[in-house]
Scaffold this motif. Structure first.
Motif, mmCIF file in Angstrom:
data_model
loop_
_atom_site.group_PDB
_atom_site.id
_atom_site.type_symbol
_atom_site.label_atom_id
_atom_site.label_comp_id
_atom_site.label_asym_id
_atom_site.label_seq_id
_atom_site.Cartn_x
_atom_site.Cartn_y
_atom_site.Cartn_z
ATOM 1 N N ALA A 333 0.825 -1.207 0.000
ATOM 2 C CA ALA A 333 0.000 0.000 0.000
ATOM 3 C C ALA A 333 0.862 1.261 0.000
ATOM 4 O O ALA A 333 0.560 2.233 -0.710
ATOM 5 C CB ALA A 333 -0.927 -0.003 1.216
ATOM 6 N N ALA A 334 1.936 1.251 0.782
ATOM 7 C CA ALA A 334 2.824 2.415 0.832
ATOM 8 C C ALA A 334 3.509 2.640 -0.510
ATOM 9 O O ALA A 334 3.622 3.776 -0.991
ATOM 10 C CB ALA A 334 3.868 2.223 1.933
ATOM 11 N N LEU A 335 3.970 1.549 -1.118
ATOM 12 C CA LEU A 335 4.616 1.664 -2.432
ATOM 13 C C LEU A 335 3.631 2.186 -3.469
ATOM 14 O O LEU A 335 3.948 3.078 -4.264
ATOM 15 C CB LEU A 335 5.157 0.295 -2.852
ATOM 16 N N LEU A 336 2.427 1.658 -3.438
ATOM 17 C CA LEU A 336 1.412 2.070 -4.401
ATOM 18 C C LEU A 336 1.041 3.543 -4.211
ATOM 19 O O LEU A 336 0.833 4.283 -5.180
ATOM 20 C CB LEU A 336 0.179 1.186 -4.243
ATOM 21 N N ASN A 341 -0.356 7.959 -5.820
ATOM 22 C CA ASN A 341 -1.014 8.788 -4.813
ATOM 23 C C ASN A 341 -1.881 7.907 -3.903
ATOM 24 O O ASN A 341 -2.379 6.865 -4.313
ATOM 25 C CB ASN A 341 -1.859 9.888 -5.471
ATOM 26 N N ASN A 342 -2.052 8.350 -2.659
ATOM 27 C CA ASN A 342 -2.687 7.468 -1.674
ATOM 28 C C ASN A 342 -4.180 7.242 -1.909
ATOM 29 O O ASN A 342 -4.706 6.164 -1.627
ATOM 30 C CB ASN A 342 -2.452 7.986 -0.254
ATOM 31 N N LEU A 365 -4.459 0.768 5.202
ATOM 32 C CA LEU A 365 -4.646 2.163 5.613
ATOM 33 C C LEU A 365 -3.361 2.725 6.215
ATOM 34 O O LEU A 365 -2.992 3.874 5.950
ATOM 35 C CB LEU A 365 -5.787 2.255 6.628
ATOM 36 N N ILE A 366 -2.676 1.926 7.007
ATOM 37 C CA ILE A 366 -1.376 2.359 7.548
ATOM 38 C C ILE A 366 -0.418 2.671 6.404
ATOM 39 O O ILE A 366 0.288 3.690 6.408
ATOM 40 C CB ILE A 366 -0.797 1.277 8.475
ATOM 41 N N GLY A 367 -0.410 1.810 5.395
ATOM 42 C CA GLY A 367 0.493 2.036 4.265
ATOM 43 C C GLY A 367 0.203 3.308 3.510
ATOM 44 O O GLY A 367 1.115 4.073 3.188
ATOM 45 N N VAL A 368 -1.092 3.576 3.237
ATOM 46 C CA VAL A 368 -1.424 4.762 2.430
ATOM 47 C C VAL A 368 -1.425 6.046 3.246
ATOM 48 O O VAL A 368 -1.402 7.140 2.667
ATOM 49 C CB VAL A 368 -2.787 4.601 1.724
ATOM 50 N N ASN A 369 -1.440 5.943 4.580
ATOM 51 C CA ASN A 369 -1.378 7.152 5.411
ATOM 52 C C ASN A 369 0.050 7.486 5.840
ATOM 53 O O ASN A 369 0.435 8.659 5.862
ATOM 54 C CB ASN A 369 -2.261 7.002 6.642
#
Length: 429
Positions: A333-336, A341-342, A365-369
């Motif tokens: 999720a963080a890489l994406l 964009n998140n 959610l942790i990854g995209v935040n």
């Protein structure tokens, strides 16, 4: 890859590039709405599927619009001016103390009034407070953008991605907050420790030159300097009632969005009555153009997800709720988020994770935040923060931003997932 998929990917890239560049300050919807129409016309997504995506997103978007109106009404009531006075009073010119209080205020502002309030309304106040204290604003303004992203883990209202996750996870407002409390605290503590070390020079060099208690000394201009310290009681009471409404909504079969709308109506109505607000300002706060952007982007992302990118992401996503599986989901999720964009990342991930229960959804959610603190393009809030600073003559250095992100994001990602895994084990989904 079919030509339908290629058109959808090009449309997504074009929308994001437009959102980053914002030529002539045009709203993001100028690109998102035509892009959504393009994927419809070219067959990248069917009309029924597009309409389903819009109707699924609409309550979330209305919720966001109401929260933005509440935040702007609180600003009109003097909340952020009062917070600036609180920072000045408590820090008394000491940069380390100021950083501590910026962390406290920014974390709570993000959690309760959303990350947009932190980057747009709180960041200028923090800049003024640092200048008034005659200390380097660098640690404090970077804290605003980092906490706008990472401190948005706590409540569903803190971030649009949270609202999307809540609707998919099946959790109540209180269950969501209960599971994310420890990850939220853990991320803030780690960020603070890294900031103290990364900006040690700024904090140490200025400590001996702390500003005197009397405001205005040292030749600093006092324009835009927050001095008011009395918090607006009415605004805080309404916000508290709205949050309480969120907490009790689900057990009584009520939709939380109506509590947000009610709070927005009450605060904007009171502001209009007392002439602290104008109809035009309320209209700007509603951010209808941003709502259209989110809906258009949702249609474009649905078209992309239906094609090769969705399948590719699905193949690399771990399954299960073990610690390693949750960490893998957060990392993807963080890489994406840093690639597309998140918000698009969360829209892409949720259909793939919904069947796995709340654990994988919250890990994503942790990854995209947290992940967007790595690059400028990770979240729209970071881009908005950069624009806010440039309007005040401060241009954050890209190399410094990337270095700070490289130090904070990996460790905060791991710590937050550990905390989530523990919360799931203790509290349960």
């Amino acid at each position: 890859m079919s030509w339908h998929e290629a058109v959808a990917i090009v449309a997504l890239v074009g929308v994001l590039a437009f959102a980053v560049a914002r030529p002539r300050n045009y709203p993001e919807a100028v690109a998102a709405v035509p892009a959504a129409a393009l994927v419809l016309v070219t067959g990248g997504i069917g009309l029924d599927q597009a309409w389903r995506q819009i109707t699924d997103l609409l309550p979330v978007v209305v919720f966001l619009m109401a929260i933005l109106v509440i935040a702007d009404a609180c600003d009109a009531e003097g909340l952020f001016t009062s917070l600036g006075g609180l920072l000045n009073t408590t820090a008394r010119g000491h940069p380390r103390r100021l950083l501590t209080w910026v962390f406290v205020v920014a974390s709570l502002t993000t959690a309760v009034l959303s990350l947009d309030a932190t980057v747009v309304l709180l960041t200028p106040v923090v800049v003024a407070s640092a200048l008034r204290a005659r200390v380097s604003p660098r640690p404090h303004v970077y804290a605003c953008t980092h906490l706008a992203n990472s401190a948005s883990l706590l409540l569903p209202v803190s971030n649009l991605t949270n609202l999307l996750a809540l609707s998919t996870s099946g959790l109540s407002f209180l269950s969501f907050a209960g599971l994310m409390l420890v990850p939220w605290l853990a991320v803030i503590v780690v960020e603070y420790a890294v900031f103290r070390r990364f900006f040690a020079g700024d904090l140490r060099e200025q400590a001996s030159a702390a500003a005197p208690d009397r405001p205005g000394e040292g030749g600093r201009p006092e324009a835009d300097t927050p001095t008011r310290e009395r918090l607006p009681v009415v605004a805080l009471v309404v916000v508290g009632l709205v949050l309480a409404g969120f907490a009790v909504a689900q057990p009584f079969g009520l939709e939380p969005v109506w509590f947000a709308v009610a709070g927005a109506v009450v605060l904007s109505g009171d502001g209009l009555r007392r002439r602290r607000l104008t109809p035009r300002r309320v209209g700007r706060a509603v951010s209808l153009d941003f709502a259209l952007f989110v809906l258009g982007l949702g249609v474009v992302v649905s078209a992309v997800a239906a094609g090769g990118l969705g399948r590719a992401v699905d193949t690399i996503l771990p399954s299960g709720t073990s610690f390693l599986a949750l960490l893998g989901v957060a990392a993807v999720a963080a890489l994406l988020a840093n690639l597309v964009n998140n918000l698009p990342a969360m829209l892409l991930l949720l259909p793939l994770l919904g069947a796995g229960g709340p654990g994988p959804v919250l890990a994503a959610l942790i990854g995209v935040n947290v992940g967007p603190n790595l690059t400028y393009v990770g979240s729209l809030a970071t881009l908005l923060w950069r624009r806010t600073l440039r309007q005040r003559g401060i241009d954050p250095a890209l190399r410094e931003f990337l270095s700070l992100g490289a130090l904070t994001v990996p460790v905060t990602l791991v710590v937050a997932v550990v905390a989530l895994w523990g919360s799931l084990a203790v509290v349960g989904p």
